[in-house]
Design a protein around this motif. Sequence first.
Motif, mmCIF file in Angstrom:
data_model
loop_
_atom_site.group_PDB
_atom_site.id
_atom_site.type_symbol
_atom_site.label_atom_id
_atom_site.label_comp_id
_atom_site.label_asym_id
_atom_site.label_seq_id
_atom_site.Cartn_x
_atom_site.Cartn_y
_atom_site.Cartn_z
ATOM 1 N N THR A 118 37.831 39.604 48.560
ATOM 2 C CA THR A 118 38.668 38.506 48.120
ATOM 3 C C THR A 118 38.503 39.075 46.637
ATOM 4 O O THR A 118 39.644 39.206 45.727
ATOM 5 C CB THR A 118 37.598 37.492 47.924
ATOM 6 O OG1 THR A 118 37.522 36.871 48.907
ATOM 7 C CG2 THR A 118 38.433 36.421 47.205
ATOM 8 N N ARG A 119 37.376 39.951 45.949
ATOM 9 C CA ARG A 119 37.857 40.405 44.735
ATOM 10 C C ARG A 119 38.078 41.211 44.454
ATOM 11 O O ARG A 119 38.603 42.008 43.924
ATOM 12 C CB ARG A 119 36.022 40.608 44.113
ATOM 13 C CG ARG A 119 35.213 38.654 44.030
ATOM 14 C CD ARG A 119 35.808 38.120 43.055
ATOM 15 N NE ARG A 119 35.390 36.385 42.923
ATOM 16 C CZ ARG A 119 34.698 36.313 41.904
ATOM 17 N NH1 ARG A 119 35.044 36.653 40.434
ATOM 18 N NH2 ARG A 119 33.816 35.403 41.939
ATOM 19 N N GLY A 120 37.988 42.011 45.700
ATOM 20 C CA GLY A 120 38.481 43.451 45.354
ATOM 21 C C GLY A 120 40.062 43.349 46.096
ATOM 22 O O GLY A 120 40.284 43.842 44.950
ATOM 23 N N TRP A 121 40.421 42.399 46.242
ATOM 24 C CA TRP A 121 41.893 42.293 46.453
ATOM 25 C C TRP A 121 42.479 41.663 45.149
ATOM 26 O O TRP A 121 43.616 41.711 44.983
ATOM 27 C CB TRP A 121 42.827 41.494 47.564
ATOM 28 C CG TRP A 121 44.198 40.861 47.833
ATOM 29 C CD1 TRP A 121 44.537 39.771 46.871
ATOM 30 C CD2 TRP A 121 44.668 41.457 47.891
ATOM 31 N NE1 TRP A 121 45.272 39.256 47.306
ATOM 32 C CE2 TRP A 121 46.328 40.901 48.121
ATOM 33 C CE3 TRP A 121 45.288 42.974 48.669
ATOM 34 C CZ2 TRP A 121 47.136 41.323 47.988
ATOM 35 C CZ3 TRP A 121 46.397 43.383 48.895
ATOM 36 C CH2 TRP A 121 47.613 42.971 48.421
ATOM 37 N N ASN A 122 41.313 40.817 44.147
ATOM 38 C CA ASN A 122 42.098 40.425 42.880
ATOM 39 C C ASN A 122 42.368 40.839 41.696
ATOM 40 O O ASN A 122 42.626 42.638 41.148
ATOM 41 C CB ASN A 122 41.527 39.565 42.845
ATOM 42 C CG ASN A 122 41.598 38.269 43.095
ATOM 43 O OD1 ASN A 122 42.353 37.506 43.868
ATOM 44 N ND2 ASN A 122 40.334 37.133 43.026
ATOM 45 N N THR A 123 41.356 42.802 41.734
ATOM 46 C CA THR A 123 41.322 43.362 40.753
ATOM 47 C C THR A 123 42.667 44.850 41.377
ATOM 48 O O THR A 123 42.886 45.246 41.053
ATOM 49 C CB THR A 123 39.846 44.363 41.632
ATOM 50 O OG1 THR A 123 38.354 43.664 40.956
ATOM 51 C CG2 THR A 123 39.585 45.291 40.883
ATOM 52 N N ALA A 124 42.259 44.773 43.241
ATOM 53 C CA ALA A 124 43.738 45.801 43.451
ATOM 54 C C ALA A 124 45.738 45.089 42.633
ATOM 55 O O ALA A 124 46.014 46.132 42.309
ATOM 56 C CB ALA A 124 44.003 45.612 45.219
#
Length: 318
Positions: free
Chosen positions: A93-99
């Motif tokens: 979840t957080r990785g997608w937001n960062t991407a």
Amino acid sequence: MFAYVTRRLLIAIPMLLVAMYLVYIGVASTVDPRSEFYICLPRCQEGFDRITEQYNLDTNIFVRPFSYFGRLFQGDMGFSSSVGDPVSEVLKTRGWNTAMVAIPAFLLGAILSLLLSVYSARRQYSVGDYTFTGLSFIGFAMPSFVLALILQVIFAVKFEQWTGFKPFNTGRKTGENFLELVRDITLPATSLAILGIAADSRFGRASMLETLNQDYIRTARAKGLTERTVVWKHALRNALIPLVTLWAIGFSVLLGGSIVTESIFSWPGIGQVFLRALGDSDLDLLMAIVMFGGVLTVVFNLIADILYGILDPRIRLN
């Protein structure tokens, strides 16, 4: 080319394993999930022992990574005590937001730094060259949190006071549609892109100037080729090699999470949750985030090595 890529892969795989091992030892030696129990021992001995068993803290620190990797290769990254979810779900979840912020920031920064590099090299010591050089020095000197705050105050606060219209949000709000998503990511992506442009354009300019003074460039001009062809077809290819190195490192850093920028814009990405995990001594989540950043660095350096061989055939022949 196949042999060149194979050699790079054979070098990258053991490098990645060694990096993961060292990252585990580094994080495990500085973070103790039992820190909150020390003040209440022996009354909370049961909780202390449970945490010790959960993280294998009674095992030698140099042996402990192997049990962690055993779980990791089975898809078990542990449970995040600070977020309350499995680590794999938090990273997803957080990785997608960062991407969503990192990819636009990287593309904007790479395109503009490339164009500015070519412009400054072709018009050395011109007014435009001096202007962009001065702006890049300001970008170098300005801390990331100052730039982020300036963009936030001007475009998300003052602009609304001046016009009654708020063009950009200061963090992720709803993301109900594409327009709202653009409003959410514009300011943090712009902040990260400007910081990248300041560094990349200077290295790109120096590389382009060096390439334009090479003998083969003078030969290309002597053959009657247009300046556009000389610059964009012959010179740019070799001048890109230093920029590819910077882009590989920069993109891996962006995907690994930008702690300061995400915190200022209240963006729910990896950088922001990293601070929470650090404050709560969340060992599993900290381990996953730091290791994720290390893996990205090795992978993108491998991609950069492959691009070197494409841009300059002499590299892969050597």
